[in-house]
Design an enzyme around this catalytic site. Structure first.
Site, PDB file in Angstrom:
ATOM      1  N   HIS A  18      11.903  55.759  -2.210  1.00 20.55           N
ATOM      2  CA  HIS A  18      10.766  55.569  -2.791  1.00 20.55           C
ATOM      3  C   HIS A  18      10.704  54.741  -3.523  1.00 20.55           C
ATOM      4  CE1 HIS A  18       8.238  57.533  -5.934  1.00 20.55           C
ATOM      5  NE2 HIS A  18       8.241  56.827  -6.378  1.00 20.55           N
ATOM      6  N   GLU A  19      12.054  54.059  -4.275  1.00 18.65           N
ATOM      7  CA  GLU A  19      11.812  53.119  -4.987  1.00 18.65           C
ATOM      8  C   GLU A  19      11.706  51.690  -4.426  1.00 18.65           C
ATOM      9  OE1 GLU A  19      11.429  53.111  -8.291  1.00 18.65           O
ATOM     10  OE2 GLU A  19      11.276  55.277  -8.090  1.00 18.65           O
ATOM     11  N   HIS A  22       8.640  50.524  -4.605  1.00 19.52           N
ATOM     12  CA  HIS A  22       7.849  49.799  -5.994  1.00 19.52           C
ATOM     13  C   HIS A  22       8.556  48.213  -5.053  1.00 19.52           C
ATOM     14  CE1 HIS A  22       6.418  53.120  -7.186  1.00 19.52           C
ATOM     15  NE2 HIS A  22       7.746  54.405  -7.057  1.00 19.52           N
TER      16      HIS A  22
END
Length: 419
Positions: A18-19, A22
């Site tokens: 998920h990170e 980003h």
């Protein structure tokens, strides 16, 4: 211990990807990413590569990417400050030393008259020993500020999150949930490639050791021609007839290695939601195909996405209560149960959790990715951003409420499983 390891690996992987989404899209937009963190709280591991510090923190309950300009991070160089300057080979300032200047004997000490470390990148001041002459110094875009021996890279405005277009910021935030969906697709594809995927062929799959099928003499790989005289063309036909005949003798006509056999079977009676159905303890057949595995990954992700969105909808409309939610404790307990079923079930569980994380993060709740995307949409409609202080306050309140909800859900989990 194996459950603890499984939980940490799964949860860590979901947060990591998920990170990572980003991080990748923020860097592609030219945003300075100061830290990529898994977990919260004190650091237990850190490694710096290029401009980013990669850390693992004590509490494995999330993660973050710290982008330049998102938080107050730089000391303002006000007139009257005395700082030390070090220069690169192009005579541009590459280090601004705020304190302990005696540790940098080569530094040029000046008293600041004016400075701009975001836009015009200059610092102007009086040099020690030559206070009558005001000098101007250019600052390198990659200069660092040193305080208490710790270096922090300056972030010119064009490297800050707020300087990017609405589209670039939207991609940087949306990329986190997007990676969760991509991770689920990849996991389902891997499952299909190595374990196989359900097939609708009229063939018996694996038999359970205590089921009626094994007791009656059926075997894995038997091709079913008819059941009770009804012609069988798919696995769905087999399931339908078995479920309609709980406790009744039904005759299977099967092909086994070229031989035709008639085998009577009595489905066990199972009550599900007040309805009696028949079960014989046999799984659907599986098949392995690279092309079909690829399609299977997308289909399974789509199916679970619909299921989870429907569940969220019921929660919003009040058809589900807060007791239906699970926090880290509930997820841990479910992981423990799934782990007992084997590695591939654990992989499937990880994929479902990844989809869940992606969907929850896209909800328009302040402090979540969806809340930030909502502000970007509002900015696109208005033609100008919402005041950063007001947006920050909304996200702060949202974060506080989320933490409160997390405490309530965790307490419910503890009561449900341990008290």
């Amino acid at each position: 211990m194996s459950t603890v390891i499984a939980f940490i690996v799964i949860f860590g992987a979901l947060v990591f990807f998920h990170e990572l989404g980003h991080l990748i899209f923020a860097k592609r937009a030219g945003i300075l990413c100061r830290e990529f963190a898994i977990g919260f709280g004190p650091k237990i591991f850190s490694y710096k590569k290029d401009e980013t510090v990669y850390t693992i923190r004590l509490l494995p309950i999330g993660g973050f990417v710290r982008m330049a300009g998102e938080d107050p991070e730089m000391v303002e160089l006000k007139p009257g400050y005395r700082v030390g300057l070090l220069f690169d080979e192009n005579d541009k300032v590459n280090k601004i030393i705020l304190n302990h200047k005696d540790k940098y004997p080569d530094a040029l000490i000046i008293e600041v008259e004016a400075a701009d470390i975001e836009h015009r990148l200059f610092i102007k001041g009086y040099v020690d020993g030559d206070e009558e002459v005001l000098k101007n110094f250019s600052i390198s875009p990659k200069a660092v500020m040193v305080e208490n021996g710790v270096e922090t890279q300056l972030a010119p405005y064009d490297r800050q999150f707020a300087s990017k277009t609405v589209g670039q910021r939207t991609l940087a935030i949306f990329a986190g949930p997007m990676m969760n969906f991509l991770l689920a697709i990849v996991v389902f594809i891997i499952i299909a490639l190595f374990q196989g995927m359900p097939s609708n062929a009229p063939i018996l799959g694996q038999l359970t050791p205590d089921g009626a099928a094994l007791e009656a003499g059926l075997k894995e790989g038997d091709v079913v021609y008819t059941i009770e005289g009804a012609e069988i063309s798919s696995w769905a036909d087999i399931v339908e007839i078995i479920q309609k005949n709980p406790g009744k003798d039904i005759e299977f006509l099967v092909d086994r290695g070229g031989n035709t056999l008639e085998i009577p079977v009595t489905p066990e009676v199972q009550e599900i939601e007040g309805r009696k159905i028949g079960l014989i303890g046999v799984y659907s057949p599986v098949e392995k195909s690279p092309l079909k595995a690829f399609v299977y990954g997308f289909k399974e992700t789509y199916m679970w996405t619909k299921e989870i969105i429907a569940a969220v909808g019921k929660l919003i409309t009040g058809q589900f209560t807060i007791d239906a939610l699970a926090g880290p404790v509930g997820i841990y307990e479910s992981t423990s149960i799934v782990a007992e079923s084997g590695f591939w079930y654990l992989m499937r569980w990880a994929a479902v959790l990844s989809i869940n994380l992606g969907i929850m993060n896209l909800l328009p709740i302040p402090a979540l990715d969806g809340g930030r995307l909502m502000f970007f949409a509002l900015e696109a409609v208005r033609g100008k951003p919402v005041d950063r202080n007001k947006e920050g306050l909304v996200h702060f309140i949202g974060f506080a409420l989320l933490m409160l909800l997390m405490l309530v859900v965790t307490w419910n989990d503890i009561q449900r499983f341990f008290l």
